[in-house]
Design an enzyme around this catalytic site. Structure first.
Site, PDB file in Angstrom:
ATOM      1  N   GLU A  98      36.632  42.533 -18.397  1.00  0.00           N
ATOM      2  CA  GLU A  98      36.004  41.522 -18.853  1.00  0.00           C
ATOM      3  C   GLU A  98      34.749  40.821 -17.940  1.00  0.00           C
ATOM      4  O   GLU A  98      34.253  39.760 -17.963  1.00  0.00           O
ATOM      5  CB  GLU A  98      37.005  40.098 -19.006  1.00  0.00           C
ATOM      6  CG  GLU A  98      37.836  39.977 -17.780  1.00  0.00           C
ATOM      7  CD  GLU A  98      38.809  38.877 -18.064  1.00  0.00           C
ATOM      8  OE1 GLU A  98      38.568  37.659 -18.279  1.00  0.00           O
ATOM      9  OE2 GLU A  98      40.094  39.208 -17.731  1.00  0.00           O
ATOM     10  N   CYS A 141      42.039  39.704 -20.309  1.00  0.00           N
ATOM     11  CA  CYS A 141      42.766  40.287 -19.410  1.00  0.00           C
ATOM     12  C   CYS A 141      43.589  41.517 -20.243  1.00  0.00           C
ATOM     13  O   CYS A 141      44.621  41.888 -19.898  1.00  0.00           O
ATOM     14  CB  CYS A 141      43.784  39.487 -18.684  1.00  0.00           C
ATOM     15  SG  CYS A 141      42.950  38.295 -17.588  1.00  0.00           S
ATOM     16  N   HIS A 173      52.025  39.937 -17.017  1.00  0.00           N
ATOM     17  CA  HIS A 173      50.622  39.708 -16.416  1.00  0.00           C
ATOM     18  C   HIS A 173      50.642  38.516 -15.171  1.00  0.00           C
ATOM     19  O   HIS A 173      51.277  37.444 -15.385  1.00  0.00           O
ATOM     20  CB  HIS A 173      49.741  38.904 -17.644  1.00  0.00           C
ATOM     21  CG  HIS A 173      48.242  38.574 -17.144  1.00  0.00           C
ATOM     22  ND1 HIS A 173      47.526  39.544 -16.547  1.00  0.00           N
ATOM     23  CD2 HIS A 173      47.917  37.449 -17.168  1.00  0.00           C
ATOM     24  CE1 HIS A 173      46.352  38.573 -16.076  1.00  0.00           C
ATOM     25  NE2 HIS A 173      46.479  37.409 -16.486  1.00  0.00           N
TER      26      HIS A 173
END
Ligand code: CAA
Length: 399
Positions: free
Chosen positions: A82, A114, A241
């Protein structure tokens, strides 16, 4: 029926980092807020020559060197990022030359905050399962520089780095359960980066809630998909994450609550099932697309041998948002192979920046994309790739 999954992992991080205690002192907040409150000890700081392409190429070169796999066997290369360097030309195209990939190869970039790396990984699994690979392997690289405004609440959750994943049949690290992943998506404004800005815009506390909502949705979807496929078995570990370590802890508590566990049970299972995966992330910070896979590397680096034959759950979250929960089993022999990969080696011998150096790097970095080529590789270690400037709008890299 061969298994499909992650065959090898390699990391790349910038040469230097900032200690979060030094950032806290400079910003006039107690160090405990960043170190215990957010669960971050150090964040990697990328200099001008350590751009997302350079980090990705360095991670992938290391992957080929440590796994013994030849670049000529790659038939698909997807880069999740990103923090791309161009609106049109994908990072994967630069990598094609820098890595010596074959011409008969599909290369592209995937963007969804992400989640981009996971999108690449799941596509690679399907590409192999469908028979399109014809014996070839896939290279998935997650590369990002996480950047928020100076003195903003997001500042202590920055970081930089790349994770390269080799995806193949008969994988040596993690056989994934293809076809029974759990998805969740919703249009939310929790975190984004407008085209004109190098820094992310974030509604911090809202983003935490969006993450937890997505986790609950993806987890339920995964439970349903697993039941429909007849897959059973406890998860021995869970990787999340990791925008910062505390978020993974909140995530695990949320899942345990969904499973009807008490707070004390949730805390005990956090220590047993999640804490090891947060060791490397606490030393690097948020690397966006690569954060989940940095957590996986952290876990396998420390515990692959004792996890052989056991099942691991993975949760990927991309703001905006899209999320996926999926699982896999660590195959026999993974412990010895993980030792050979030396996944954590790039974190050794890093340089500690002072706060003044960090600020200087940040301020100078604004002009990095326009500086003319100076051929300076900044004495990078062997195997590294550096971005050395722009020639007639063409980015130049040296290895
Ligand atoms: N000692 C120990 N702990 C302390 C402390 C001290 N002296 N002072 C505060 N704390 C604790 C607080 O209690 C809090 O813990 P809990 O969350 O468990 O309550 C923690 O430190 C953080 O404190 P605040 O909530 O007050 O911190 P903040 O408001 O300044 O910023 C943040 C926190 C909103 C997460 C901010 O860092 C941020 O905006 N980060 C970027 C966004 C982000 O990472 N979001 C995550 C979900 S979105 C996602 O995952 C995608 C992605 O990668 C970006």
């Amino acid at each position: 029926m061969p298994t499909i999954g992650i065959d090898a992992i390699a990391l790349a991080v910038p040469e230097g980092y900032l200690d979060l205690a030094d950032l806290a002192a400079a910003r006039g907040v107690p160090a405990g807020k960043f170190v215990e409150g957010l669960g971050v000890q150090r964040m990697s700081v990328a200099r001008q020559h350590e751009d997302p392409v350079a980090l990705a190429a360095t991670a992938a070169r290391r992957l080929f060197a440590t796994s013994g796999v030849d670049p000529s066997t790659i038939g698909l290369c997807v880069v999740g990022t990103e923090t791309a360097v161009d609106h049109s030309k994908p990072v994967a195209a630069y990598l094609h030359r820098l890595l010596g990939l074959p011409q008969e190869c599909r290369v592209f970039e995937a963007k969804h905050a992400c989640f981009g790396g996971t999108a690449g990984l799941l596509s690679a699994l399907d590409w192999i399962a469908a028979g399109s690979a014809r014996g070839r392997k896939a290279l998935i690289i997650c590369t990002d520089i996480a950047r928020y405004g100076l003195s903003t609440p997001g500042e202590p959750t920055q970081g930089a780095g790349a994770v390269a994943l080799l995806v193949s049949d008969n994988p040596r690290l993690l056989a994934l359960e293809v076809g029974s992943t759990g998805s969740y998506a919703q249009d939310v404004n929790d975190f984004w980066r407008p085209l004109y800005s190098k820094e992310a815009v974030v509604d911090g506390h809202h983003s935490v809630q969006c993450y937890l909502d997505a986790l609950a949705g993806a987890y339920k979807s995964w439970q349903n998909a697993s039941a429909a496929s007849g897959i059973t078995g406890e998860l021995a570990r869970r990787c999340y994450h990791v925008p910062y370590g505390k978020m993974a802890k909140k995530a695990h508590r949320h899942v345990m609550q969904i499973e009807g566990k008490t707070e004390a049970e949730a805390d005990a299972s956090y220590t047993a099932e999640v804490a090891t995966s947060l060791r490397l992330p606490s030393q690097v910070g948020n690397i966006y697309t690569g954060s989940l896979y940095l957590a996986l590397a952290s876990l396998l680096e420390a515990e692959a041998a004792e996890l052989e034959g056991k099942r691991i759950g993975l949760f990927s979250y991309g703001s905006g948002c899209c999320a996926e929960f999926f699982a896999g089993t660590v195959p026999a022999g993974a412990g010895a192979f993980a030792d050979k990969l030396e996944m954590a080696a790039p974190l050794k011998d890093r340089r500690k920046y002072t706060f003044a150096e960090y600020e200087q790097i940040r301020l100078r970095d604004d002009k990095a994309d326009q500086r003319p080529v100076n051929g300076d590789a900044h004495g990078l270690p062997a195997g590294s790739v550096a971005f050395v400037g722009v020639d007639a709008d063409r980015r130049v890299y040296i290895a």
